[in-house]
Scaffold this motif. Sequence first.
Motif, PDB file in Angstrom:
ATOM      1  N   ALA A 109      -5.553   8.200  22.026  1.00  0.00           N
ATOM      2  CA  ALA A 109      -4.751   6.931  21.863  1.00  0.00           C
ATOM      3  C   ALA A 109      -6.115   5.819  21.445  1.00  0.00           C
ATOM      4  N   LYS A 112      -7.580   4.553  18.238  1.00  0.00           N
ATOM      5  CA  LYS A 112      -6.801   3.573  17.481  1.00  0.00           C
ATOM      6  C   LYS A 112      -7.127   3.837  15.964  1.00  0.00           C
ATOM      7  N   TYR A 113      -7.123   5.203  15.589  1.00  0.00           N
ATOM      8  CA  TYR A 113      -7.404   5.571  14.278  1.00  0.00           C
ATOM      9  C   TYR A 113      -6.261   5.074  13.256  1.00  0.00           C
ATOM     10  N   ALA A 115      -4.473   2.230  13.707  1.00  0.00           N
ATOM     11  CA  ALA A 115      -4.564   0.809  13.544  1.00  0.00           C
ATOM     12  C   ALA A 115      -5.820   0.494  12.613  1.00  0.00           C
ATOM     13  N   ARG A 116      -6.821   1.182  12.844  1.00  0.00           N
ATOM     14  CA  ARG A 116      -8.135   1.039  11.878  1.00  0.00           C
ATOM     15  C   ARG A 116      -7.618   1.172  10.367  1.00  0.00           C
ATOM     16  N   GLY A 132       1.960   4.947  14.970  1.00  0.00           N
ATOM     17  CA  GLY A 132       0.745   5.523  15.663  1.00  0.00           C
ATOM     18  C   GLY A 132      -0.222   5.854  14.599  1.00  0.00           C
ATOM     19  N   ASP A 133      -0.430   7.341  14.322  1.00  0.00           N
ATOM     20  CA  ASP A 133      -1.439   7.715  13.657  1.00  0.00           C
ATOM     21  C   ASP A 133      -0.742   8.234  12.095  1.00  0.00           C
TER      22      ASP A 133
END
Length: 163
Positions: A109, A112-113, A115-116, A132-133
């Motif tokens: 978590a 923050k992949y 989110a990036r 999420g991812d």
Amino acid sequence: FRESLYIPLGGIGVSDTVKQAIDETPADKRWMHAYTYSGHPTCCAVAVANIKIIDEEGLVQQAAEMGNRLHEGLHTMDDMDHVGNIRGIGMMAGVELVEDKATKQPFPAAAKYGARVGQELMKRGLYTRMRGDTICLAPPLITTADQIDRIVEAVRESLKAVE
């Protein structure tokens, strides 16, 4: 004090088994829900007009074709390091991002992949939902082939930028 008035219209589909259970339940025991503006004739008229447009403009067929194009384009990324799974149906798709492709191990978590990646998508003009991812895509029925290709390219470029 000003108040907004919305006249939404929705519906649900149920299986024959569920319909039969509803039909066979006495009226006073049935689950019921409604709002004071339910069944408003304005929304029903708009819905009928919308269905006519969808039919006349062949939007269901177009959505099927564009959905195929979207999924084919996304699947060109199957070999990218952090693409774990690409799934969906029609014009809806999800691109799951994982830390380890072989094991499908998710990112921690704190990484923050997703989110990036979401930030990179926005830099490229693609505003979509990240869960999420997982990149969640659901373009409108009227999306053109060029726009589908731009969506796919924005996803590819964003993934490369974060890698």
